[in-house]
Design a protein around this motif. Structure first.
Motif, PDB file in Angstrom:
ATOM      1  N   ALA A 111       3.214  -6.819   6.058  1.00  0.00           N
ATOM      2  CA  ALA A 111       2.652  -5.746   5.230  1.00  0.00           C
ATOM      3  C   ALA A 111       1.463  -5.128   5.954  1.00  0.00           C
ATOM      4  CB  ALA A 111       2.210  -6.291   3.875  1.00  0.00           C
ATOM      5  N   ASP A 112       1.190  -3.890   5.639  1.00  0.00           N
ATOM      6  CA  ASP A 112       0.043  -3.191   6.219  1.00  0.00           C
ATOM      7  C   ASP A 112      -1.180  -3.516   5.375  1.00  0.00           C
ATOM      8  OD1 ASP A 112      -1.507  -1.531   7.763  1.00  0.00           O
ATOM      9  OD2 ASP A 112      -0.878   0.298   6.730  1.00  0.00           O
ATOM     10  N   ALA A 113      -1.650  -4.757   5.486  1.00  0.00           N
ATOM     11  CA  ALA A 113      -2.793  -5.197   4.691  1.00  0.00           C
ATOM     12  C   ALA A 113      -3.599  -6.215   5.501  1.00  0.00           C
ATOM     13  CB  ALA A 113      -2.325  -5.839   3.388  1.00  0.00           C
ATOM     14  N   ARG A 114      -4.909  -6.091   5.452  1.00  0.00           N
ATOM     15  CA  ARG A 114      -5.765  -7.097   6.081  1.00  0.00           C
ATOM     16  C   ARG A 114      -5.847  -8.271   5.127  1.00  0.00           C
ATOM     17  NH1 ARG A 114     -11.321  -5.169   6.915  1.00  0.00           N
ATOM     18  NH2 ARG A 114     -10.902  -4.528   4.814  1.00  0.00           N
ATOM     19  N   THR A 136      15.277  -2.795  -3.451  1.00  0.00           N
ATOM     20  CA  THR A 136      14.239  -3.630  -4.034  1.00  0.00           C
ATOM     21  C   THR A 136      13.302  -4.016  -2.909  1.00  0.00           C
ATOM     22  OG1 THR A 136      15.719  -4.561  -5.697  1.00  0.00           O
ATOM     23  CG2 THR A 136      13.736  -5.800  -5.213  1.00  0.00           C
ATOM     24  N   GLU A 137      12.021  -3.779  -3.086  1.00  0.00           N
ATOM     25  CA  GLU A 137      11.027  -4.185  -2.101  1.00  0.00           C
ATOM     26  C   GLU A 137      10.058  -5.157  -2.746  1.00  0.00           C
ATOM     27  OE1 GLU A 137       9.991  -0.923   1.190  1.00  0.00           O
ATOM     28  OE2 GLU A 137       9.245  -0.450  -0.808  1.00  0.00           O
ATOM     29  N   THR A 138       9.690  -6.185  -1.989  1.00  0.00           N
ATOM     30  CA  THR A 138       8.712  -7.150  -2.470  1.00  0.00           C
ATOM     31  C   THR A 138       7.658  -7.335  -1.395  1.00  0.00           C
ATOM     32  OG1 THR A 138      10.461  -8.266  -3.715  1.00  0.00           O
ATOM     33  CG2 THR A 138       8.387  -9.451  -3.444  1.00  0.00           C
ATOM     34  N   GLY A 139       6.404  -7.150  -1.775  1.00  0.00           N
ATOM     35  CA  GLY A 139       5.286  -7.313  -0.854  1.00  0.00           C
ATOM     36  C   GLY A 139       4.433  -8.491  -1.270  1.00  0.00           C
ATOM     37  N   PHE A 140       3.928  -9.214  -0.276  1.00  0.00           N
ATOM     38  CA  PHE A 140       3.086 -10.389  -0.502  1.00  0.00           C
ATOM     39  C   PHE A 140       1.835 -10.271   0.347  1.00  0.00           C
ATOM     40  CE2 PHE A 140       7.457 -11.654  -0.950  1.00  0.00           C
ATOM     41  CZ  PHE A 140       7.480 -12.505  -2.038  1.00  0.00           C
ATOM     42  N   ILE A 147      -1.676 -15.920  -3.768  1.00  0.00           N
ATOM     43  CA  ILE A 147      -0.657 -14.998  -3.274  1.00  0.00           C
ATOM     44  C   ILE A 147      -0.505 -13.886  -4.301  1.00  0.00           C
ATOM     45  CG2 ILE A 147       1.780 -14.654  -2.694  1.00  0.00           C
ATOM     46  CD1 ILE A 147       1.839 -17.574  -1.749  1.00  0.00           C
ATOM     47  N   ILE A 148      -0.711 -12.663  -3.843  1.00  0.00           N
ATOM     48  CA  ILE A 148      -0.492 -11.485  -4.673  1.00  0.00           C
ATOM     49  C   ILE A 148       0.880 -10.951  -4.296  1.00  0.00           C
ATOM     50  CG2 ILE A 148      -1.272  -9.148  -5.218  1.00  0.00           C
ATOM     51  CD1 ILE A 148      -4.099 -10.158  -4.266  1.00  0.00           C
ATOM     52  N   MET A 149       1.736 -10.794  -5.286  1.00  0.00           N
ATOM     53  CA  MET A 149       3.091 -10.303  -5.036  1.00  0.00           C
ATOM     54  C   MET A 149       3.317  -9.054  -5.872  1.00  0.00           C
ATOM     55  SD  MET A 149       6.816 -12.047  -5.794  1.00  0.00           S
ATOM     56  CE  MET A 149       6.972 -11.541  -7.508  1.00  0.00           C
ATOM     57  N   VAL A 150       3.877  -8.034  -5.252  1.00  0.00           N
ATOM     58  CA  VAL A 150       4.289  -6.838  -5.973  1.00  0.00           C
ATOM     59  C   VAL A 150       5.754  -6.619  -5.657  1.00  0.00           C
ATOM     60  CG1 VAL A 150       4.008  -4.350  -6.247  1.00  0.00           C
ATOM     61  CG2 VAL A 150       2.000  -5.792  -5.911  1.00  0.00           C
ATOM     62  N   GLN A 151       6.557  -6.560  -6.700  1.00  0.00           N
ATOM     63  CA  GLN A 151       7.988  -6.319  -6.520  1.00  0.00           C
ATOM     64  C   GLN A 151       8.317  -4.974  -7.145  1.00  0.00           C
ATOM     65  OE1 GLN A 151      10.838  -8.947  -8.506  1.00  0.00           O
ATOM     66  NE2 GLN A 151      11.918  -9.052  -6.564  1.00  0.00           N
ATOM     67  N   LYS A 152       8.970  -4.143  -6.347  1.00  0.00           N
ATOM     68  CA  LYS A 152       9.305  -2.796  -6.795  1.00  0.00           C
ATOM     69  C   LYS A 152      10.823  -2.641  -6.805  1.00  0.00           C
ATOM     70  CE  LYS A 152       8.607   1.979  -5.436  1.00  0.00           C
ATOM     71  NZ  LYS A 152       8.149   2.858  -4.388  1.00  0.00           N
ATOM     72  N   MET A 153      11.375  -2.477  -7.979  1.00  0.00           N
ATOM     73  CA  MET A 153      12.803  -2.239  -8.148  1.00  0.00           C
ATOM     74  C   MET A 153      12.963  -0.734  -8.252  1.00  0.00           C
ATOM     75  SD  MET A 153      13.628  -5.463  -8.512  1.00  0.00           S
ATOM     76  CE  MET A 153      15.165  -5.758  -9.325  1.00  0.00           C
ATOM     77  N   VAL A 154      13.768  -0.153  -7.415  1.00  0.00           N
ATOM     78  CA  VAL A 154      13.930   1.297  -7.443  1.00  0.00           C
ATOM     79  C   VAL A 154      15.400   1.647  -7.496  1.00  0.00           C
ATOM     80  CG1 VAL A 154      11.812   1.758  -6.175  1.00  0.00           C
ATOM     81  CG2 VAL A 154      13.945   1.525  -4.938  1.00  0.00           C
ATOM     82  N   SER A 160       8.363   6.313  -2.099  1.00  0.00           N
ATOM     83  CA  SER A 160       7.246   5.570  -1.513  1.00  0.00           C
ATOM     84  C   SER A 160       7.597   4.088  -1.536  1.00  0.00           C
ATOM     85  CB  SER A 160       5.959   5.827  -2.283  1.00  0.00           C
ATOM     86  OG  SER A 160       6.097   5.393  -3.619  1.00  0.00           O
ATOM     87  N   GLY A 161       6.935   3.339  -0.666  1.00  0.00           N
ATOM     88  CA  GLY A 161       7.197   1.915  -0.566  1.00  0.00           C
ATOM     89  C   GLY A 161       6.324   1.089  -1.477  1.00  0.00           C
ATOM     90  N   VAL A 162       6.589  -0.210  -1.481  1.00  0.00           N
ATOM     91  CA  VAL A 162       5.869  -1.142  -2.330  1.00  0.00           C
ATOM     92  C   VAL A 162       4.386  -1.198  -1.978  1.00  0.00           C
ATOM     93  CG1 VAL A 162       6.273  -3.215  -0.923  1.00  0.00           C
ATOM     94  CG2 VAL A 162       6.036  -3.439  -3.394  1.00  0.00           C
ATOM     95  N   GLU A 163       4.042  -0.858  -0.747  1.00  0.00           N
ATOM     96  CA  GLU A 163       2.647  -0.960  -0.342  1.00  0.00           C
ATOM     97  C   GLU A 163       1.747   0.046  -1.057  1.00  0.00           C
ATOM     98  OE1 GLU A 163       2.206  -2.629   3.927  1.00  0.00           O
ATOM     99  OE2 GLU A 163       4.045  -1.444   3.865  1.00  0.00           O
ATOM    100  N   THR A 164       2.302   1.098  -1.647  1.00  0.00           N
ATOM    101  CA  THR A 164       1.483   2.019  -2.438  1.00  0.00           C
ATOM    102  C   THR A 164       0.937   1.326  -3.679  1.00  0.00           C
ATOM    103  OG1 THR A 164       3.385   2.901  -3.638  1.00  0.00           O
ATOM    104  CG2 THR A 164       2.701   4.085  -1.650  1.00  0.00           C
TER     105      THR A 164
END
Length: 179
Positions: A111-114, A136-140, A147-154, A160-164
């Motif tokens: 993921a694009d996250a520090r 379906t995208e899932t970001g951790f 652990i922060i998880m965001v799951q985006k069902m589209v 846009s991606g889950v990172e938004t």
């Protein structure tokens, strides 16, 4: 949509699987509660999120955001296991309730996250005779033992991606724990 989540903190029903995360079926990657079912945290909180259909082919999206706290040192092992499962499941077939099958491809990237660790995987199933997948995208993001998880069902053709959603979730967590 809080009542539609599977979270021990909100009091929603909680399901615990006897199958460990490393052995879970690939089809579980698109299930919102796979983390709490296969890698039970010490604490978790989850909320369902939704962006309604606006216009034209913009189908909106829905998903879940969760924050799971693990015992000291355990979150790093859970992240490594999630990454391993996603890499094991790069292509699989899934049977649906009506007997039809989907062919699923999974891509994995950082993921694009520090953070201490991060991961995004994308599951793209296609149906027989239909090559336009639902995504379906899932970001951790792992910060220490959380652990922060965001799951985006589209639907199709995500704008846009889950990172938004993942980036603001991480920023909110950091702001809440600062000071």
């Amino acid at each position: 949509m809080t009542g539609q989540t599977d979270s021990t903190t909100t009091g929603a029903p909680h399901t615990l699987s006897t199958v460990p995360l490393a052995s879970m079926p690939c089809s579980q990657l698109t299930v919102a509660s796979f983390m709490t079912a296969h890698a039970r945290p010490v604490e978790d909180v989850a909320v369902a999120v939704e962006q309604e259909h606006i216009v034209g082919d913009d189908y909106g999206w829905f998903g879940q955001e969760s924050l799971d706290r693990y015992a000291p040192g355990r979150a790093a092992a859970v992240m490594a296991t999630v990454r391993g499962v996603a890499q094991r499941c790069t292509a699989y077939t899934d049977a649906l309730g009506d007997g039809s099958r989907t062919h699923n491809t999974v891509s994995v990237r950082r993921a694009d996250a520090r953070a201490d660790d991060s991961l995004v995987f994308r599951v793209a199933p296609t149906f027989s005779g239909d090559t336009d997948p639902f995504i379906t995208e899932t970001g951790f993001v792992r910060e220490g033992d959380v652990i922060i998880m965001v799951q985006k069902m589209v639907a199709r053709k995500p704008k846009s991606g889950v990172e938004t959603v993942l980036s603001p979730a991480v920023a909110a967590y950091r702001a809440a724990t600062a000071g």
